[in-house]
Design an enzyme around this catalytic site. Structure first.
Site, PDB file in Angstrom:
ATOM      1  N   PRO A  10     -34.134 -55.754 -92.686  1.00  0.00           N
ATOM      2  CA  PRO A  10     -35.309 -55.921 -93.525  1.00  0.00           C
ATOM      3  C   PRO A  10     -35.631 -57.378 -93.854  1.00  0.00           C
ATOM      4  O   PRO A  10     -34.726 -58.197 -94.041  1.00  0.00           O
ATOM      5  CB  PRO A  10     -34.950 -55.145 -94.803  1.00  0.00           C
ATOM      6  N   ASN A  11     -36.912 -57.638 -93.897  1.00  0.00           N
ATOM      7  CA  ASN A  11     -37.494 -58.932 -94.294  1.00  0.00           C
ATOM      8  C   ASN A  11     -37.332 -60.031 -93.246  1.00  0.00           C
ATOM      9  O   ASN A  11     -37.882 -61.124 -93.407  1.00  0.00           O
ATOM     10  CB  ASN A  11     -36.920 -59.411 -95.649  1.00  0.00           C
ATOM     11  N   ARG A  18     -40.551 -67.174 -94.913  1.00  0.00           N
ATOM     12  CA  ARG A  18     -39.687 -66.666 -95.980  1.00  0.00           C
ATOM     13  C   ARG A  18     -38.620 -67.702 -96.336  1.00  0.00           C
ATOM     14  O   ARG A  18     -37.726 -67.971 -95.526  1.00  0.00           O
ATOM     15  CB  ARG A  18     -38.998 -65.389 -95.488  1.00  0.00           C
ATOM     16  N   TYR A  23     -33.515 -69.968 -94.924  1.00  0.00           N
ATOM     17  CA  TYR A  23     -33.414 -69.251 -93.649  1.00  0.00           C
ATOM     18  C   TYR A  23     -33.909 -70.044 -92.444  1.00  0.00           C
ATOM     19  O   TYR A  23     -33.815 -69.567 -91.315  1.00  0.00           O
ATOM     20  CB  TYR A  23     -34.177 -67.919 -93.757  1.00  0.00           C
ATOM     21  N   ASN A  74     -28.048 -58.405 -87.719  1.00  0.00           N
ATOM     22  CA  ASN A  74     -28.234 -59.024 -89.020  1.00  0.00           C
ATOM     23  C   ASN A  74     -28.816 -57.939 -89.918  1.00  0.00           C
ATOM     24  O   ASN A  74     -30.013 -57.662 -89.844  1.00  0.00           O
ATOM     25  CB  ASN A  74     -29.173 -60.229 -88.944  1.00  0.00           C
ATOM     26  N   ALA A  77     -30.454 -57.524 -96.323  1.00  0.00           N
ATOM     27  CA  ALA A  77     -29.886 -57.099 -97.611  1.00  0.00           C
ATOM     28  C   ALA A  77     -29.028 -55.841 -97.482  1.00  0.00           C
ATOM     29  O   ALA A  77     -28.139 -55.605 -98.308  1.00  0.00           O
ATOM     30  CB  ALA A  77     -31.002 -56.871 -98.625  1.00  0.00           C
ATOM     31  N   GLU A  98     -21.750 -59.385 -86.587  1.00  0.00           N
ATOM     32  CA  GLU A  98     -22.695 -59.469 -87.702  1.00  0.00           C
ATOM     33  C   GLU A  98     -23.124 -60.932 -87.849  1.00  0.00           C
ATOM     34  O   GLU A  98     -22.273 -61.823 -87.878  1.00  0.00           O
ATOM     35  CB  GLU A  98     -21.959 -58.988 -88.958  1.00  0.00           C
ATOM     36  N   HIS A 100     -25.569 -63.798 -89.960  1.00  0.00           N
ATOM     37  CA  HIS A 100     -26.422 -64.162 -91.086  1.00  0.00           C
ATOM     38  C   HIS A 100     -26.896 -65.592 -90.895  1.00  0.00           C
ATOM     39  O   HIS A 100     -26.099 -66.472 -90.544  1.00  0.00           O
ATOM     40  CB  HIS A 100     -25.673 -64.063 -92.416  1.00  0.00           C
ATOM     41  N   ARG A 107     -23.722 -68.224-101.615  1.00  0.00           N
ATOM     42  CA  ARG A 107     -24.942 -67.843-102.326  1.00  0.00           C
ATOM     43  C   ARG A 107     -24.624 -66.988-103.560  1.00  0.00           C
ATOM     44  O   ARG A 107     -23.527 -67.046-104.082  1.00  0.00           O
ATOM     45  CB  ARG A 107     -25.877 -67.140-101.335  1.00  0.00           C
TER      46      ARG A 107
HETATM   47  C1  DQA Z   1     -29.299 -62.589 -94.591  1.00  0.00           C
HETATM   48  C2  DQA Z   1     -28.548 -62.706 -95.928  1.00  0.00           C
HETATM   49  C3  DQA Z   1     -28.845 -61.520 -96.824  1.00  0.00           C
HETATM   50  O1  DQA Z   1     -28.154 -61.661 -98.065  1.00  0.00           O
HETATM   51  C4  DQA Z   1     -30.312 -61.412 -97.108  1.00  0.00           C
HETATM   52  O2  DQA Z   1     -30.583 -60.258 -97.877  1.00  0.00           O
HETATM   53  C5  DQA Z   1     -31.147 -61.435 -95.871  1.00  0.00           C
HETATM   54  C6  DQA Z   1     -30.783 -62.369 -94.805  1.00  0.00           C
HETATM   55  C7  DQA Z   1     -29.155 -63.861 -93.730  1.00  0.00           C
HETATM   56  O3  DQA Z   1     -29.465 -63.776 -92.542  1.00  0.00           O
HETATM   57  O4  DQA Z   1     -28.757 -64.922 -94.233  1.00  0.00           O
HETATM   58  O5  DQA Z   1     -32.164 -60.760 -95.763  1.00  0.00           O
HETATM   59  O6  DQA Z   1     -28.760 -61.500 -93.868  1.00  0.00           O
END
Ligand code: DQA
Length: 150
Positions: A10-11, A18, A23, A74, A77, A98, A100, A107
């Site tokens: 998501p996102n 964003r 990021y 990835n 959240a 995984e 990120h 963080r």
């Molecule tokens: C993330 C880190 C997560 O905490 C966050 O909710 C994201 C992006 C990252 O790529 O740093 O959406 O996965």
């Protein structure tokens, strides 16, 4: 050819605009293009999906069970609370990394725990979009493909 599935949660469709200070400035399309270029170099086939919906991510992991050799994920959240994604990765038993973009351990407290991590081979966190490319290289090496120089 070995199949690698890249899953963006998501996102991540909003990358580029964003919180770029966290990021990075690259869009998801740019990251995906770099992954496809690298796939050619590594001699693997990459399929990429992004969804904001947990169930869609679960379905993609389930379907991967039939054809995919490696997963790069990835979970966004969902990393921090989706036992369902953890369970799906365990269920299909496909090696996974995984990724990120940000360093989740630097963080907010709520980001410092991944419920997905125990279901994957390893984690790359905090290296921005390079993390995806490093994960793909690791996947190709894991799958025993020869890595050609560009
Ligand atoms: C993330 C880190 C997560 O905490 C966050 O909710 C994201 C992006 C990252 O790529 O740093 O959406 O996965």
């Amino acid at each position: 050819m070995r199949q690698v599935l890249v899953i963006h949660g998501p996102n991540l469709n909003l990358l580029g605009t964003r919180e770029p200070e966290i990021y990075g400035g690259a869009t998801l399309e740019e990251i995906n293009r770099e992954l496809q270029e690298a796939a050619g170099k590594y001699g693997v086939s990459v399929r990429i999906i992004q969804s904001n919906h947990e169930g869609v991510l679960l379905d993609a992991i389930h379907q991967a069970g039939e054809s995919v050799d490696f997963i790069i994920i990835n979970p966004g959240a969902f990393t921090h609370y989706s036992i369902a994604i953890h369970d799906a990765l365990k269920a299909v038993n496909i090696p996974a990394i995984e990724v990120h973009l940000s360093n989740i351990y630097r963080r907010e407290e709520f980001r410092r725990h991944s419920v997905v991590a125990p279901a994957v081979l390893g984690q790359i966190t905090g290296l921005g979009k390079e993390g995806y490319l490093l994960a793909l290289e690791a996947a190709a090496r894991y799958l025993g493909k020869k890595v050609h120089d560009a």
